[in-house]
Scaffold this motif. Structure first.
Motif, mmCIF file in Angstrom:
data_model
loop_
_atom_site.group_PDB
_atom_site.id
_atom_site.type_symbol
_atom_site.label_atom_id
_atom_site.label_comp_id
_atom_site.label_asym_id
_atom_site.label_seq_id
_atom_site.Cartn_x
_atom_site.Cartn_y
_atom_site.Cartn_z
ATOM 1 N N PHE A 279 0.820 -1.202 0.000
ATOM 2 C CA PHE A 279 0.000 0.000 0.000
ATOM 3 C C PHE A 279 0.859 1.259 0.000
ATOM 4 O O PHE A 279 0.608 2.193 -0.772
ATOM 5 C CB PHE A 279 -0.946 0.008 1.209
ATOM 6 N N VAL A 280 1.862 1.306 0.851
ATOM 7 C CA VAL A 280 2.720 2.489 0.934
ATOM 8 C C VAL A 280 3.467 2.707 -0.381
ATOM 9 O O VAL A 280 3.536 3.834 -0.887
ATOM 10 C CB VAL A 280 3.695 2.364 2.126
ATOM 11 N N LEU A 281 4.016 1.645 -0.957
ATOM 12 C CA LEU A 281 4.736 1.777 -2.223
ATOM 13 C C LEU A 281 3.808 2.204 -3.362
ATOM 14 O O LEU A 281 4.190 3.035 -4.197
ATOM 15 C CB LEU A 281 5.440 0.466 -2.574
ATOM 16 N N SER A 282 2.601 1.674 -3.400
ATOM 17 C CA SER A 282 1.667 2.071 -4.451
ATOM 18 C C SER A 282 1.205 3.509 -4.262
ATOM 19 O O SER A 282 1.038 4.242 -5.242
ATOM 20 C CB SER A 282 0.474 1.118 -4.511
ATOM 21 N N LEU A 283 1.043 3.937 -3.033
ATOM 22 C CA LEU A 283 0.661 5.318 -2.766
ATOM 23 C C LEU A 283 1.784 6.279 -3.163
ATOM 24 O O LEU A 283 1.527 7.317 -3.786
ATOM 25 C CB LEU A 283 0.303 5.492 -1.290
ATOM 26 N N ILE A 284 3.013 5.927 -2.841
ATOM 27 C CA ILE A 284 4.155 6.761 -3.238
ATOM 28 C C ILE A 284 4.251 6.836 -4.757
ATOM 29 O O ILE A 284 4.473 7.911 -5.327
ATOM 30 C CB ILE A 284 5.456 6.233 -2.609
ATOM 31 N N SER A 285 4.071 5.697 -5.426
ATOM 32 C CA SER A 285 4.108 5.685 -6.894
ATOM 33 C C SER A 285 3.007 6.548 -7.489
ATOM 34 O O SER A 285 3.224 7.274 -8.463
ATOM 35 C CB SER A 285 3.965 4.254 -7.418
ATOM 36 N N LEU A 286 1.815 6.483 -6.902
ATOM 37 C CA LEU A 286 0.706 7.303 -7.379
ATOM 38 C C LEU A 286 1.006 8.784 -7.195
ATOM 39 O O LEU A 286 0.760 9.595 -8.094
ATOM 40 C CB LEU A 286 -0.588 6.931 -6.656
ATOM 41 N N LEU A 287 1.548 9.150 -6.044
ATOM 42 C CA LEU A 287 1.865 10.554 -5.795
ATOM 43 C C LEU A 287 2.944 11.069 -6.745
ATOM 44 O O LEU A 287 2.850 12.193 -7.247
ATOM 45 C CB LEU A 287 2.288 10.744 -4.339
ATOM 46 N N ILE A 288 3.955 10.258 -7.019
ATOM 47 C CA ILE A 288 4.999 10.648 -7.972
ATOM 48 C C ILE A 288 4.403 10.821 -9.365
ATOM 49 O O ILE A 288 4.696 11.799 -10.063
ATOM 50 C CB ILE A 288 6.148 9.621 -7.977
ATOM 51 N N SER A 289 3.566 9.887 -9.782
ATOM 52 C CA SER A 289 2.948 9.973 -11.105
ATOM 53 C C SER A 289 2.030 11.183 -11.216
ATOM 54 O O SER A 289 1.995 11.852 -12.260
ATOM 55 C CB SER A 289 2.155 8.701 -11.409
ATOM 56 N N LEU A 290 1.284 11.482 -10.158
ATOM 57 C CA LEU A 290 0.421 12.665 -10.178
ATOM 58 C C LEU A 290 1.238 13.944 -10.271
ATOM 59 O O LEU A 290 0.870 14.874 -11.000
ATOM 60 C CB LEU A 290 -0.476 12.695 -8.936
ATOM 61 N N LYS A 291 2.362 14.002 -9.568
ATOM 62 C CA LYS A 291 3.215 15.188 -9.626
ATOM 63 C C LYS A 291 3.811 15.350 -11.027
ATOM 64 O O LYS A 291 3.880 16.465 -11.559
ATOM 65 C CB LYS A 291 4.315 15.078 -8.564
ATOM 66 N N LEU A 292 4.247 14.252 -11.634
ATOM 67 C CA LEU A 292 4.778 14.320 -12.996
ATOM 68 C C LEU A 292 3.697 14.745 -13.983
ATOM 69 O O LEU A 292 3.961 15.523 -14.908
ATOM 70 C CB LEU A 292 5.371 12.967 -13.405
ATOM 71 N N PHE A 293 2.486 14.259 -13.793
ATOM 72 C CA PHE A 293 1.375 14.626 -14.659
ATOM 73 C C PHE A 293 1.041 16.109 -14.492
ATOM 74 O O PHE A 293 0.756 16.809 -15.462
ATOM 75 C CB PHE A 293 0.163 13.746 -14.324
ATOM 76 N N TRP A 294 1.104 16.595 -13.253
ATOM 77 C CA TRP A 294 0.861 18.008 -12.968
ATOM 78 C C TRP A 294 1.934 18.868 -13.650
ATOM 79 O O TRP A 294 1.625 19.894 -14.258
ATOM 80 C CB TRP A 294 0.880 18.217 -11.456
ATOM 81 N N ASN A 295 3.192 18.445 -13.540
ATOM 82 C CA ASN A 295 4.285 19.183 -14.184
ATOM 83 C C ASN A 295 4.140 19.179 -15.701
ATOM 84 O O ASN A 295 4.468 20.174 -16.361
ATOM 85 C CB ASN A 295 5.635 18.605 -13.782
#
Length: 79
Positions: A11-27
């Motif tokens: 769960f923690v690893l998938s949440l971190i991956s989701l947050l990184i992907s969302l930040k990249l998508f935002w950028n």
């Protein structure tokens, strides 16, 4: 207990991956807006733009499923 720790780790690893992907998508959105490009051009085409959205969806679903798995294992231990 070991499976619960593994579920929490997933769960923690998938949440971190989701947050990184969302930040990249935002950028990507900020870059596209500032330079007047299209997300299709930056991603390399319509197909890859769709794959970007699919990646976000799959990571979101992984977070949901792993979170439910943690809650189910907690209920199983209480019973």
């Amino acid at each position: 207990m070991r499976t619960r720790k593994l579920s929490i780790t997933v769960f923690v690893l998938s949440l971190i991956s989701l947050l990184i992907s969302l930040k990249l998508f935002w950028n990507l959105g900020i870059f596209v807006d500032e330079h007047g490009f299209s997300p299709d051009i930056v991603n390399g085409g319509d197909f890859w733009s769709s794959m970007d959205w699919l990646r976000l969806l799959l990571l979101f679903l992984l977070c949901i499923v792993s979170g439910i798995g943690i809650l189910k294992s907690k209920q199983k231990q209480e019973n």
